[in-house]
Write a protein that holds these residues in place. Structure first.
Motif, mmCIF file in Angstrom:
data_model
loop_
_atom_site.group_PDB
_atom_site.id
_atom_site.type_symbol
_atom_site.label_atom_id
_atom_site.label_comp_id
_atom_site.label_asym_id
_atom_site.label_seq_id
_atom_site.Cartn_x
_atom_site.Cartn_y
_atom_site.Cartn_z
ATOM 1 N N THR A 1 0.755 -1.284 -0.098
ATOM 2 C CA THR A 1 -0.034 -0.174 0.080
ATOM 3 C C THR A 1 0.895 1.239 0.063
ATOM 4 N N LEU A 2 0.617 2.080 -0.809
ATOM 5 C CA LEU A 2 1.352 3.575 -0.936
ATOM 6 C C LEU A 2 0.894 4.225 0.265
ATOM 7 N N PRO A 3 1.661 5.004 0.957
ATOM 8 C CA PRO A 3 1.416 5.879 1.883
ATOM 9 C C PRO A 3 0.096 6.770 1.627
ATOM 10 N N SER A 4 -0.149 7.578 2.511
ATOM 11 C CA SER A 4 -1.317 8.292 2.206
ATOM 12 C C SER A 4 -0.912 9.623 1.430
ATOM 13 N N GLU A 5 -2.183 10.351 0.770
ATOM 14 C CA GLU A 5 -1.851 11.491 -0.112
ATOM 15 C C GLU A 5 -0.902 12.484 0.676
ATOM 16 N N PRO A 6 -1.091 12.898 1.840
ATOM 17 C CA PRO A 6 -0.219 13.833 2.427
ATOM 18 C C PRO A 6 1.070 13.469 2.721
ATOM 19 N N ALA A 7 1.288 11.897 3.083
ATOM 20 C CA ALA A 7 2.518 11.524 3.212
ATOM 21 C C ALA A 7 3.368 11.383 1.868
ATOM 22 N N LEU A 8 2.662 11.130 0.959
ATOM 23 C CA LEU A 8 3.545 11.176 -0.532
ATOM 24 C C LEU A 8 3.762 12.725 -0.801
ATOM 25 N N GLU B 1 2.787 19.471 -3.644
ATOM 26 C CA GLU B 1 1.454 19.972 -3.215
ATOM 27 C C GLU B 1 0.356 18.807 -3.490
ATOM 28 N N ARG B 2 -0.684 18.515 -2.894
ATOM 29 C CA ARG B 2 -1.535 17.761 -3.178
ATOM 30 C C ARG B 2 -2.082 17.551 -4.368
ATOM 31 N N THR B 3 -2.183 18.889 -5.059
ATOM 32 C CA THR B 3 -2.833 18.906 -6.215
ATOM 33 C C THR B 3 -2.259 17.960 -7.259
ATOM 34 N N PRO B 4 -1.107 18.337 -7.490
ATOM 35 C CA PRO B 4 -0.429 17.356 -8.543
ATOM 36 C C PRO B 4 -0.523 16.103 -8.270
ATOM 37 N N LEU B 5 -0.242 15.697 -6.990
ATOM 38 C CA LEU B 5 -0.370 14.202 -6.620
ATOM 39 C C LEU B 5 -1.681 13.891 -6.957
ATOM 40 N N LEU B 6 -2.910 14.616 -6.677
ATOM 41 C CA LEU B 6 -4.145 13.941 -7.163
ATOM 42 C C LEU B 6 -4.443 13.699 -8.517
#
Length: 70
Positions: free
Chosen positions: A32-39, A46-51
């Motif tokens: 399992t990949l880490p949570s979005e904030p952890a990634l 920022e979380r936007t490009p990650l999303l």
């Protein structure tokens, strides 16, 4: 003057970094990949490009499955 290299979009670069991390066994296949904030913290983004990258991942990285957390 040397030709300029086209600039890649940050989302594409992030996508490649995540895929490389899986290939390099930083995040082993099947884990399992880490949570979005952890990634976001791990990749210094920022979380936007990650999303956005999250929606691109399944199409280009068959070993990665994106699922909603429970």
């Amino acid at each position: 003057m040397a030709p300029r290299r086209p600039r890649r979009r940050p989302v594409v670069e992030l996508y490649e970094r995540i895929v490389n991390a899986v290939r390099d066994n930083v995040y082993p296949p099947g884990s399992t990949l880490p949570s979005e904030p952890a990634l976001a913290t791990a990749f210094s983004v920022e979380r936007t490009p990650l999303l956005v990258a999250k929606y691109v991942l399944p199409s280009g990285a068959p070993s990665i499955t994106v699922r909603q957390s429970r």
